[in-house]
Design a protein around this motif. Structure first.
Motif, mmCIF file in Angstrom:
data_model
loop_
_atom_site.group_PDB
_atom_site.id
_atom_site.type_symbol
_atom_site.label_atom_id
_atom_site.label_comp_id
_atom_site.label_asym_id
_atom_site.label_seq_id
_atom_site.Cartn_x
_atom_site.Cartn_y
_atom_site.Cartn_z
ATOM 1 N N ARG A 99 5.670 -14.427 8.791
ATOM 2 C CA ARG A 99 4.958 -14.727 10.041
ATOM 3 C C ARG A 99 3.447 -14.801 9.820
ATOM 4 N NH1 ARG A 99 8.392 -13.142 14.664
ATOM 5 N NH2 ARG A 99 10.346 -12.340 13.853
ATOM 6 N N GLY A 100 3.014 -14.552 8.588
ATOM 7 C CA GLY A 100 1.568 -14.585 8.299
ATOM 8 C C GLY A 100 0.833 -13.412 8.909
ATOM 9 N N ALA A 101 1.582 -12.316 9.154
ATOM 10 C CA ALA A 101 0.986 -11.175 9.851
ATOM 11 C C ALA A 101 1.191 -9.869 9.090
ATOM 12 C CB ALA A 101 1.584 -11.062 11.246
ATOM 13 N N ALA A 102 1.468 -9.970 7.787
ATOM 14 C CA ALA A 102 1.607 -8.773 6.948
ATOM 15 C C ALA A 102 0.818 -8.993 5.668
ATOM 16 C CB ALA A 102 3.071 -8.515 6.614
ATOM 17 N N VAL A 103 0.388 -7.887 5.099
ATOM 18 C CA VAL A 103 -0.387 -7.984 3.861
ATOM 19 C C VAL A 103 -0.021 -6.829 2.932
ATOM 20 C CG1 VAL A 103 -2.380 -6.828 4.948
ATOM 21 C CG2 VAL A 103 -2.760 -8.276 2.964
ATOM 22 N N ASP A 104 0.069 -7.133 1.636
ATOM 23 C CA ASP A 104 0.275 -6.124 0.590
ATOM 24 C C ASP A 104 -1.058 -5.994 -0.124
ATOM 25 O OD1 ASP A 104 2.972 -6.096 1.250
ATOM 26 O OD2 ASP A 104 3.574 -7.357 -0.429
ATOM 27 N N LEU A 105 -1.572 -4.771 -0.221
ATOM 28 C CA LEU A 105 -2.930 -4.637 -0.766
ATOM 29 C C LEU A 105 -3.227 -3.230 -1.243
ATOM 30 C CD1 LEU A 105 -5.368 -4.862 2.328
ATOM 31 C CD2 LEU A 105 -3.193 -3.658 2.242
ATOM 32 N N THR A 106 -4.363 -3.117 -1.935
ATOM 33 C CA THR A 106 -4.829 -1.814 -2.402
ATOM 34 C C THR A 106 -6.346 -1.737 -2.226
ATOM 35 O OG1 THR A 106 -4.586 -0.181 -4.176
ATOM 36 C CG2 THR A 106 -5.162 -2.428 -4.854
ATOM 37 N N LEU A 107 -6.889 -0.583 -2.627
ATOM 38 C CA LEU A 107 -8.343 -0.378 -2.562
ATOM 39 C C LEU A 107 -8.960 -0.560 -3.940
ATOM 40 C CD1 LEU A 107 -8.582 2.874 -0.385
ATOM 41 C CD2 LEU A 107 -9.251 0.554 0.304
ATOM 42 N N VAL A 108 -10.195 -1.063 -3.959
ATOM 43 C CA VAL A 108 -10.968 -1.145 -5.214
ATOM 44 C C VAL A 108 -12.308 -0.431 -5.017
ATOM 45 C CG1 VAL A 108 -9.927 -3.287 -6.065
ATOM 46 C CG2 VAL A 108 -11.928 -3.416 -4.548
#
Ligand SMILES: C[C@@H](N)C(=O)N[C@H](C)C(=O)O
Ligand SMILES: [Zn+2]
Length: 186
Positions: A99-108
């Motif tokens: 749906r273009g409304a989720a994200v997989d991510l981390t911190l840098v």
């Protein structure tokens, strides 16, 4: 702009780092399933992510994204490899990524280096659970820092994956199967 428009995050914020694993062979599918390393999101979601990046900058931190919009056809490929709803959404309902409304991510950190987290991205084990109490204290603090930053803009985390967040109101956007080359870059 219409909040449901699919946009490239780089047209909104150029400081968010991209490490789009599914555009490489280095992922749980062991094959490149995206033609190019792009983070596409609904405009409403992209604006919230850009605000989080701005907020983190004040703490000399930033975001690195692993995955954003994902075409439904790729979700079907994933489900064939890992048919486990703890880790991959069933394509019959579709993923919030579709749906273009989720994200997989981390911190840098300020040098773009990833902060330590309790597990690797897409490590489908108990170590990835948001409630996992093992690993180092620092890794759990970093996981919490990411969750707090995302929550400030209304994102909700998945219990089984510390890296996955859904934007508030994800359900208003339809499950989509548009290929990346049909989505404008700027
Ligand atoms: C595959 C993994 N990165 C992921 O995003 N899983 C969730 C559950 C999904 O497929 O929506
Ligand atoms: Zn995800």
């Amino acid at each position: 702009m219409n909040p449901s428009q699919l946009v490239d995050i780089q047209s909104i914020n150029r400081e968010i780092i991209l490490d789009i694993k599914y555009a490489t062979n280095n992922n749980f599918l062991k094959q490149k399933v995206y033609p190019e390393p792009r983070c596409v999101l609904r405009y409403g979601t992209a604006k919230k992510l850009a605000q989080i990046q701005e907020n983190l900058k004040q703490k000399k931190l930033g975001l690195k994204v692993y995955d954003c919009y994902r075409p439904l056809s790729v979700q079907r490929q994933m489900w064939k490899v890992v048919p486990d709803e703890n880790y991959v959404a069933n394509p019959t309902q579709g993923s919030r990524h579709n749906r273009g409304a989720a994200v997989d991510l981390t911190l840098v950190d300020g040098n773009g280096q990833e902060l330590e987290m309790p597990s690797q991205f897409d490590e489908f084990s108990g170590k990835s659970r948001r409630s996992y109490n093992g690993g180092t204290v620092r890794s759990r603090q970093n996981r919490q820092l990411l969750e707090d930053a995302m929550k400030q803009q209304g994102f909700t985390g998945l219990v089984t994956e510390w890296w996955h967040f859904d934007a508030a109101g994800w359900e208003v956007y339809p499950v989509t199967d548009v290929p990346f080359n049909k989505i404008a870059q700027n």
